[in-house]
Design a protein around this motif. Sequence first.
Motif, short mmCIF file in Angstrom:
data_model
loop_
_atom_site.label_atom_id
_atom_site.label_comp_id
_atom_site.label_asym_id
_atom_site.label_seq_id
_atom_site.Cartn_x
_atom_site.Cartn_y
_atom_site.Cartn_z
N ARG A 5 0.85 -1.21 0.00
CA ARG A 5 0.00 0.00 0.00
C ARG A 5 0.88 1.25 0.00
N THR A 8 2.38 1.83 -3.43
CA THR A 8 1.38 2.34 -4.37
C THR A 8 1.17 3.84 -4.16
N LEU A 9 1.03 4.26 -2.91
CA LEU A 9 0.85 5.68 -2.62
C LEU A 9 2.06 6.49 -3.08
N ASN A 10 3.26 5.97 -2.85
CA ASN A 10 4.48 6.67 -3.25
C ASN A 10 4.60 6.79 -4.76
N ARG A 12 2.21 7.05 -6.83
CA ARG A 12 1.19 7.98 -7.32
C ARG A 12 1.46 9.43 -6.90
N ALA A 13 2.50 9.67 -6.14
CA ALA A 13 2.83 11.03 -5.71
C ALA A 13 3.12 11.91 -6.91
N THR A 31 0.52 13.39 -2.06
CA THR A 31 0.62 11.94 -1.92
C THR A 31 -0.42 11.46 -0.91
N GLY A 32 -1.12 10.42 -1.25
CA GLY A 32 -2.13 9.86 -0.35
C GLY A 32 -3.19 10.85 0.06
N VAL A 57 -7.92 12.28 1.53
CA VAL A 57 -7.13 11.26 2.22
C VAL A 57 -8.00 10.01 2.36
N LEU A 61 -6.14 5.46 5.75
CA LEU A 61 -4.97 6.16 6.26
C LEU A 61 -5.29 7.00 7.49
#
Length: 83
Positions: A5, A8-10, A12-13, A31-32, A57, A61
């Motif tokens: 997870r 994936t968030l990183n 998409r930053a 990010t996120g 968010v 998270l």
Amino acid sequence: MSQRRADTLNRRARFLHQHRKDRSTLPCMETGGTQVYAYWKRGEGLVVSVHLDTGEVPDDLISPDGTITLRITVNGDCVFKGD
């Protein structure tokens, strides 16, 4: 949060730079669903501002009390940690 997870968030930053025509915008990394601004300000030096109130968010998270875990480091040394 799983490493998958986090990865994936990183991935998409994205980085948003200051616009030439609109000097009121500031450099920002998203990010996120969070926004982290890092910019230079006369008389203050480097300013880092974290915004969690974007409304984007993901629920997974956010802790039950409405916060997110946050750790801030400077040169590898932790200067703030909040849950």
